[in-house]
Design a protein around this motif. Structure first.
Motif, PDB file in Angstrom:
ATOM      1  N   THR A  94       0.854  -1.179   0.000  1.00  0.00           N
ATOM      2  CA  THR A  94       0.000   0.000   0.000  1.00  0.00           C
ATOM      3  C   THR A  94       0.897   1.237   0.000  1.00  0.00           C
ATOM      4  OG1 THR A  94      -0.075   0.331   2.401  1.00  0.00           O
ATOM      5  CG2 THR A  94      -1.664  -1.228   1.455  1.00  0.00           C
TER       6      THR A  94
ATOM      7  N   ALA B  53      -7.316   0.247   1.561  1.00  0.00           N
ATOM      8  CA  ALA B  53      -6.006   0.117   0.927  1.00  0.00           C
ATOM      9  C   ALA B  53      -5.501  -1.322   0.995  1.00  0.00           C
ATOM     10  CB  ALA B  53      -5.010   1.050   1.603  1.00  0.00           C
ATOM     11  N   THR B  54      -5.773  -1.993   2.110  1.00  0.00           N
ATOM     12  CA  THR B  54      -5.328  -3.380   2.247  1.00  0.00           C
ATOM     13  C   THR B  54      -6.110  -4.294   1.315  1.00  0.00           C
ATOM     14  OG1 THR B  54      -4.798  -2.951   4.576  1.00  0.00           O
ATOM     15  CG2 THR B  54      -4.898  -5.255   3.873  1.00  0.00           C
TER      16      THR B  54
ATOM     17  N   ALA C 216      -4.590  -3.825  -2.084  1.00  0.00           N
ATOM     18  CA  ALA C 216      -3.279  -4.472  -2.169  1.00  0.00           C
ATOM     19  C   ALA C 216      -3.411  -5.990  -2.207  1.00  0.00           C
ATOM     20  CB  ALA C 216      -2.405  -4.045  -0.996  1.00  0.00           C
TER      21      ALA C 216
END
Length: 380
Positions: free
Chosen positions: A126, A142-143, A146
């Motif tokens: 990220t 964001a995770t 990713a």
């Protein structure tokens, strides 16, 4: 002229002992023999002998040592190594757990001509997080992004083929908290140790969203460390002081991959759930846990450990949460490490503490990587 022969992933795994977080002599020995090619290293998961808490700098020491070690081999700077190789260092080797590194290599080779599923690996990062984003929706989203990127990197399209997602995530320090307050924003907590749980929890929910285990609508700020019905059965998150972003490693299987290793996962329902581990070995790998074949084929075990928030394990009271001398995550790692070692017969196990939204409350995800019998010698 013949068309180029199609190639597939070949992933191998090396479990390397160490005498300390900066000891890479075992890695160098593998390189010297030709067994390990530095350019093929895609990820490293290490267990270091610090306390696993906020001030555990053995994680940073290990990661920095790897960056400086691989730089000359890869022809790049130490900072560039951290961008090319996913480095995840987890502190805490309490009880019988043995400090070690698990090194994943990846290369492309001609298709092996079978359709069996074998191990594949993918990585992603990220961007850096602001202090106030940790433990909140920004980190979840964001995770999730990713994790999907790492799946693509691994060549996995079906989330069902993902068996373990390892995340390394940041934590809050007093300086970060003060920086946020100076800008007029409130972090999710002002307690550095508590921030580790929030960061792990939000990261795990991000994995759960990416894998379809939890809906994006349910993975809200309010759900983190609150709604324990939301969890991933395949996420493992470890928080540390050594980075400002999340590193994601996806481990799964793909048909026709040439790897000599298979991976499977289960969920330990509590810290003493050896039955689920034995069932995984028997049903997924067709290995009798009491057979010598286990020692011959076993590569490694990756697991999360948690002190049951109810204060009980199978109805009996435990005191892990009330110990002012030794943190509960350290108790949990020691307990789970002992249980797993008794099943698999060795102690170089990747057991990470703090399983917020990683498996059911008090339990945790577990993955086993087992070498296929016909693949030749085991890299131990």
């Amino acid at each position: 002229m013949n068309e180029a022969q199609p190639t597939v992933q070949h992933v191998d795994v090396f479990r390397v002992p160490c005498s300390g977080p900066g000891d890479l002599r075992g890695v160098q020995a593998l390189i010297d023999t030709g067994a390990l090619v530095p350019a093929h290293i895609v990820a490293v998961m290490g267990k270091t002998e610090g306390n696993g808490c906020v001030n555990d700098h053995t994680r940073d020491f290990a990661a920095t040592s790897w960056c400086h070690f691989l730089g000359p081999h890869l022809g790049c700077s130490p900072a560039q190594v951290a961008e090319r190789v996913a480095l995840v260092m987890s502190g805490g080797t309490e009880g019988v757990l043995s400090p070690h590194f698990t090194v994943f290599t990846r290369s492309r080779v001609p298709a092996p001509g079978h359709t069996d599923k074998r191990l594949v690996v993918g990585i992603a990062h990220t961007g850096d997080f602001l202090p106030e984003e940790l433990g909140r929706a920004a980190q979840i989203t964001a995770t999730a992004t990713a994790t999907r990127a790492a799946m693509t990197d691994a060549g996995i399209t079906d989330p069902a083929d993902v068996h373990f997602v390892q995340v390394k995530c940041p934590l809050l320090t007093a300086a970060k908290v003060q920086a946020a307050l100076t800008r007029g924003v409130q972090p999710v907590t002002q307690d550095a140790y508590e921030s580790m749980g929030f960061s792990r929890g939000a990261s795990a929910l991000g994995v759960a969203v990416a894998l379809g285990e939890v809906s994006a609508d349910a993975a809200t700020d309010a759900a983190v460390l609150s709604d324990w019905s939301l969890f991933s059965a395949r996420a493992s998150a470890s928080a540390g002081i050594e980075l400002e972003h999340n590193v994601v490693i996806v481990l799964g299987e793909a048909a026709s991959a040439a790897s000599p290793i298979r991976i499977g996962h289960t969920v330990m329902q509590d810290a003493v759930d050896a039955i689920s581990v034995r069932r995984l070995l028997h049903e997924h790998f067709d290995i009798d846990p009491d057979s010598p074949a286990l020692a011959q084929q076993q590569v490694t075990v990756l697991a999360k450990a948690e002190a049951s928030p109810s204060g009980r394990v199978r109805g009996e009271r435990h005191t892990m949460l009330n110990d002012s001398d030794i943190n509960a995550t350290r108790h949990a790692r020691a307990a789970v490490g002992g249980v797993l070692a008794s099943v698999v017969g060795h102690t170089a196990l990747y057991v990470s503490g703090g399983a917020e939204h990683q498996g059911p409350a008090g339990g945790g995800p577990l993955a086993a990587l087992v070498r296929v019998p016909t693949a030749g010698a085991h890299h131990g």
